[in-house]
Scaffold this active site. Structure first.
Site, PDB file in Angstrom:
ATOM      1  N   PRO A  82      39.562  41.365  31.911  1.00 35.09           N
ATOM      2  CA  PRO A  82      39.618  42.779  32.292  1.00 35.09           C
ATOM      3  C   PRO A  82      38.604  43.106  33.384  1.00 35.09           C
ATOM      4  CG  PRO A  82      38.632  42.532  30.111  1.00 35.09           C
ATOM      5  CD  PRO A  82      39.126  41.189  30.521  1.00 35.09           C
ATOM      6  N   GLU A 109      35.260  37.636  22.230  1.00 35.66           N
ATOM      7  CA  GLU A 109      34.499  38.398  23.233  1.00 35.66           C
ATOM      8  C   GLU A 109      34.750  37.873  24.646  1.00 35.66           C
ATOM      9  OE1 GLU A 109      32.623  41.173  23.208  1.00 35.66           O
ATOM     10  OE2 GLU A 109      33.371  41.320  21.168  1.00 35.66           O
ATOM     11  N   ARG A 147      59.929  34.589  39.014  1.00 37.75           N
ATOM     12  CA  ARG A 147      61.147  35.304  39.408  1.00 37.75           C
ATOM     13  C   ARG A 147      61.347  35.317  40.919  1.00 37.75           C
ATOM     14  NH1 ARG A 147      61.142  40.603  40.471  1.00 37.75           N
ATOM     15  NH2 ARG A 147      62.951  41.034  39.171  1.00 37.75           N
ATOM     16  N   ASP A 162      62.821  44.756  45.433  1.00 40.68           N
ATOM     17  CA  ASP A 162      62.017  45.328  44.347  1.00 40.68           C
ATOM     18  C   ASP A 162      60.830  46.121  44.897  1.00 40.68           C
ATOM     19  OD1 ASP A 162      63.338  44.614  42.045  1.00 40.68           O
ATOM     20  OD2 ASP A 162      62.358  42.664  41.876  1.00 40.68           O
TER      21      ASP A 162
HETATM   22  N1  SAM Z   1      34.618  41.399  25.930  1.00 40.73           N
HETATM   23  C1  SAM Z   1      35.548  41.335  27.030  1.00 40.73           C
HETATM   24  C2  SAM Z   1      35.263  42.477  28.008  1.00 40.73           C
HETATM   25  O1  SAM Z   1      35.018  43.582  27.539  1.00 40.73           O
HETATM   26  O2  SAM Z   1      35.321  42.268  29.227  1.00 40.73           O
HETATM   27  C3  SAM Z   1      36.984  41.468  26.549  1.00 40.73           C
HETATM   28  C4  SAM Z   1      37.439  40.303  25.745  1.00 40.73           C
HETATM   29  S1  SAM Z   1      39.138  40.423  25.328  1.00 40.73           S
HETATM   30  C5  SAM Z   1      39.102  41.083  23.743  1.00 40.73           C
HETATM   31  C6  SAM Z   1      39.624  38.764  25.056  1.00 40.73           C
HETATM   32  C7  SAM Z   1      40.348  38.107  26.223  1.00 40.73           C
HETATM   33  O3  SAM Z   1      41.533  38.802  26.511  1.00 40.73           O
HETATM   34  C8  SAM Z   1      39.603  38.049  27.522  1.00 40.73           C
HETATM   35  O4  SAM Z   1      38.694  36.977  27.565  1.00 40.73           O
HETATM   36  C9  SAM Z   1      40.719  37.895  28.547  1.00 40.73           C
HETATM   37  O5  SAM Z   1      41.095  36.535  28.702  1.00 40.73           O
HETATM   38  C10 SAM Z   1      41.853  38.670  27.886  1.00 40.73           C
HETATM   39  N2  SAM Z   1      42.028  40.017  28.456  1.00 40.73           N
HETATM   40  C11 SAM Z   1      41.774  41.185  27.830  1.00 40.73           C
HETATM   41  N3  SAM Z   1      42.072  42.233  28.602  1.00 40.73           N
HETATM   42  C12 SAM Z   1      42.532  41.742  29.766  1.00 40.73           C
HETATM   43  C13 SAM Z   1      42.990  42.330  30.983  1.00 40.73           C
HETATM   44  N4  SAM Z   1      43.010  43.630  31.159  1.00 40.73           N
HETATM   45  N5  SAM Z   1      43.402  41.510  31.965  1.00 40.73           N
HETATM   46  C14 SAM Z   1      43.377  40.170  31.820  1.00 40.73           C
HETATM   47  N6  SAM Z   1      42.936  39.555  30.692  1.00 40.73           N
HETATM   48  C15 SAM Z   1      42.518  40.317  29.677  1.00 40.73           C
END
Ligand code: SAM
Length: 242
Positions: A82, A109, A147, A162
């Site tokens: 994220p 995490e 795709r 698209d």
């Molecule tokens: N503690 C992290 C933070 O707040 O940045 C979030 C961890 S999340 C619960 C677990 C995993 O989900 C991350 O390591 C990532 O690989 C994935 N993930 C969660 N949200 C995401 C997003 N918006 N985009 C891409 N990957 C995401």
């Protein structure tokens, strides 16, 4: 989880037709302890577990070995996060140019920061919200890339029309019935005049983008025809008070 895209739909068909290859690697297979632990407590205390560095590095080494055996040179390691760059069509287009992409899916995490520093070329986010793992984000990216591969879709024309492909949103689409309790499909679509229909669609795309995503229009260099069609619909809608 990946059976969601590997069993049905466009990605599954592309996979069956060897348009691309998908290797699913479980980092747990690269653990060295009896409990096959992939995570541990976060240093410094606090809630949540962190994915360990060593199994991920060993898993990545095995992938790099496969790349080498297959002669894949242009490769990239992407960590879904994220905190990464927000993914858009331009990012997808870039990814589709690589011979191989390794998507690292976090859980808990997230993963030990040192793995990211040592191995990751690019961190990508699917939006400003948090999901529980990197698998769903990865599947979205794979679908978006696959795709576009020649032969993946029945009609490549529908891919290039698209939203975002030419910097605009797609035009509205309609199907039967032609008249739904007085709610009618625009007449021009039955004209049989392909040039008129093309222009109508382009104008609708421009109008939608203007209304919904003006920042896309601001960063697009409009052709003379596009500027004219946009001006025309803007002044028409102004007169009609839309
Ligand atoms: N503690 C992290 C933070 O707040 O940045 C979030 C961890 S999340 C619960 C677990 C995993 O989900 C991350 O390591 C990532 O690989 C994935 N993930 C969660 N949200 C995401 C997003 N918006 N985009 C891409 N990957 C995401």
């Amino acid at each position: 989880m990946f059976s969601a895209i590997c069993q049905d739909g466009i990605v599954a068909r592309a996979l069956a037709n060897d348009l691309f290859n998908l290797d699913l690697i479980n980092p747990r297979d690269f653990t060295t302890d009896n409990y096959r632990r992939i995570d541990d407590k976060t240093f410094g205390g606090g809630a949540g577990m962190v994915m360990k560095l060593e199994p991920l590095e060993l898993a990545l080494a095995s992938i790099k070995c496969k790349y080498q055996q297959k002669g894949l040179k242009k490769t990239k390691v992407v960590y879904l996060s994220p905190q990464g760059k927000k993914t858009d069509q331009a990012v997808i287009n870039q990814l589709s140019l690589y011979d191989g992409v390794t998507f690292v899916c976090g859980r808990y995490e997230g993963i030990d920061e040192r793995f990211i520093q040592r191995n990751v070329d690019l961190e990508l986010s699917i939006g400003d919200f948090v999901v529980s793992g990197g698998e769903l984000p990865t599947m979205l990216l794979i679908d978006a890339v696959v795709r576009q591969l020649p032969g993946a879709m029945n009609s490549y024309e529908s891919v290039i029309n698209d939203s975002f492909m030419n910097g605009l949103l797609d035009c509205p689409h309609y199907t039967i019935p032609r008249d739904y309790n007085g709610d009618k499909v625009p007449e021009v679509l039955f004209s049989g005049n392909h040039e008129q229909i093309r222009k109508w669609r382009l104008q609708q795309s421009l109008w939608r983008t203007y209304q919904r995503r003006p920042e896309l229009l601001a960063s697009k260099q409009l052709t003379k025809e596009e500027s004219r069609l946009l001006d025309e619909i803007l002044s028409r809608n102004k007169v009609e008070g839309k």
